[in-house]
Design a protein around this motif. Structure first.
Motif, PDB file in Angstrom:
ATOM      1  N   LEU A   1      55.608  -1.566  59.703  1.00 50.87           N
ATOM      2  CA  LEU A   1      54.231  -1.761  59.642  1.00 50.87           C
ATOM      3  C   LEU A   1      53.521  -3.119  58.577  1.00 50.87           C
ATOM      4  O   LEU A   1      54.260  -3.344  57.763  1.00 50.87           O
ATOM      5  CB  LEU A   1      53.605  -0.602  58.882  1.00 50.87           C
ATOM      6  CG  LEU A   1      52.150  -0.498  58.635  1.00 50.87           C
ATOM      7  CD1 LEU A   1      51.376  -0.688  59.597  1.00 50.87           C
ATOM      8  CD2 LEU A   1      51.600   0.571  57.749  1.00 50.87           C
TER       9      LEU A   1
ATOM     10  N   PHE B   1      47.036   5.401  60.009  1.00 45.24           N
ATOM     11  CA  PHE B   1      47.982   5.330  58.885  1.00 45.24           C
ATOM     12  C   PHE B   1      46.950   5.283  57.680  1.00 45.24           C
ATOM     13  O   PHE B   1      45.735   4.630  57.652  1.00 45.24           O
ATOM     14  CB  PHE B   1      48.700   4.246  59.275  1.00 45.24           C
ATOM     15  CG  PHE B   1      48.152   2.595  59.324  1.00 45.24           C
ATOM     16  CD1 PHE B   1      47.812   2.164  58.176  1.00 45.24           C
ATOM     17  CD2 PHE B   1      47.774   2.081  60.306  1.00 45.24           C
ATOM     18  CE1 PHE B   1      47.387   0.648  58.021  1.00 45.24           C
ATOM     19  CE2 PHE B   1      47.107   0.966  60.373  1.00 45.24           C
ATOM     20  CZ  PHE B   1      47.182   0.180  59.426  1.00 45.24           C
TER      21      PHE B   1
ATOM     22  N   ILE C   1      52.535  -3.021  64.637  1.00 47.03           N
ATOM     23  CA  ILE C   1      53.638  -2.265  64.551  1.00 47.03           C
ATOM     24  C   ILE C   1      54.699  -3.028  65.199  1.00 47.03           C
ATOM     25  O   ILE C   1      54.410  -3.326  66.546  1.00 47.03           O
ATOM     26  CB  ILE C   1      53.626  -0.877  64.794  1.00 47.03           C
ATOM     27  CG1 ILE C   1      52.444  -0.182  63.937  1.00 47.03           C
ATOM     28  CG2 ILE C   1      54.993  -0.091  65.074  1.00 47.03           C
ATOM     29  CD1 ILE C   1      52.417   1.228  64.250  1.00 47.03           C
TER      30      ILE C   1
ATOM     31  N   ILE D   1      52.055   7.481  57.877  1.00 52.18           N
ATOM     32  CA  ILE D   1      52.007   7.365  59.293  1.00 52.18           C
ATOM     33  C   ILE D   1      51.510   8.677  59.741  1.00 52.18           C
ATOM     34  O   ILE D   1      52.464   9.604  59.437  1.00 52.18           O
ATOM     35  CB  ILE D   1      53.206   6.679  59.956  1.00 52.18           C
ATOM     36  CG1 ILE D   1      53.390   5.197  59.152  1.00 52.18           C
ATOM     37  CG2 ILE D   1      52.898   6.679  61.341  1.00 52.18           C
ATOM     38  CD1 ILE D   1      52.597   3.983  59.514  1.00 52.18           C
TER      39      ILE D   1
ATOM     40  N   VAL E   1      51.519   7.455  67.237  1.00 49.04           N
ATOM     41  CA  VAL E   1      50.798   7.134  65.922  1.00 49.04           C
ATOM     42  C   VAL E   1      49.447   6.990  66.184  1.00 49.04           C
ATOM     43  O   VAL E   1      48.740   6.204  66.933  1.00 49.04           O
ATOM     44  CB  VAL E   1      51.280   5.610  65.335  1.00 49.04           C
ATOM     45  CG1 VAL E   1      50.525   5.289  64.059  1.00 49.04           C
ATOM     46  CG2 VAL E   1      52.951   5.936  65.060  1.00 49.04           C
TER      47      VAL E   1
END
Length: 217
Positions: free
Chosen positions: A141, A69, A88, A180, A66
């Motif tokens: 999240l 976002f 997260i 994301i 990731v």
């Protein structure tokens, strides 16, 4: 052919070469790992400051990193988000913490979209530079401690997407607008042509040169 004609043909060739180079350098868009749907901006929103925490699930079908976002917020007119705490986790704001931090400064962008029927500004927030490695599975999240210089409340836009969601004071709620993405989002550097693109560009230039050469001579 006279000098002016040759000059015009050369300029056309140069313009086509420049266009090919620009097209070759355009980077691929960031990989969307999970999308909970677009910003709604007109139904409801949930406070992500003053001690409240809003948590939404997202699922990954493969091991991924990731990088960024984004999410939608409601703000009082003229407010611009300066920072927000994110994490997260394995459970609803609990369990294993896979990544956390305070987004602000260069890695947070607040973009105004419109004003809604209630007089709030609807803004898109982008957070970059996460670099959180996750395996296949479902994660949460969590957003909290959002800050604007005025000290006003900030609300995460509700869009009732596929995610499960909760708010720390009331429990389960409809889910919020967020995406994301992989590590190559808006924080990527200047685009660099890939080898395949460079080869394609080179062959295209040679082809154009041959075509114009037949016209010139």
């Amino acid at each position: 052919m006279d000098v002016l004609g040759r000059t015009a043909s050369f300029l056309r060739l140069f313009s086509l070469m420049l266009l090919c180079l620009v097209l070759a350098a355009i980077p691929a868009p960031a990989q969307v790992l999970y999308s909970n749907g677009p910003i709604n901006g007109s139904t409801d929103a949930w406070t992500i400051n003053f001690g409240y925490i809003v948590s939404d699930t997202f699922s990954l079908g493969a091991a991924s990193t990731v990088g960024d976002f984004d999410f939608g917020v409601w703000e009082f007119p003229g407010d611009v988000l300066s920072s927000v705490d994110w994490s997260i986790t394995a459970s609803e704001n609990a369990g294993t913490v896979y990544g956390s931090g305070t987004a602000g400064g260069a890695n947070l962008t607040d973009t105004f979209i419109s004003s809604n029927q209630y007089g709030y500004d609807i803004d898109a927030i982008s957070v970059t530079g996460l670099n959180v490695s996750l395996g296949t599975g479902t994660y949460w999240l969590n957003l909290q401690n959002a800050a604007v210089p005025s000290g006003d409340p900030v609300y995460w836009d509700e869009n009732s997407g596929p995610s499960s969601a909760s708010e720390s004071a009331v429990g389960s709620i409809p889910s919020e607008a967020f995406d994301i993405t992989g590590p190559c989002g808006s924080n990527c550097g200047p685009p660099t042509p890939e080898p395949g693109s460079i080869l394609l560009f080179g062959s295209g230039v040679l082809g154009l040169a041959g075509l114009l050469r037949r016209k010139l001579f």
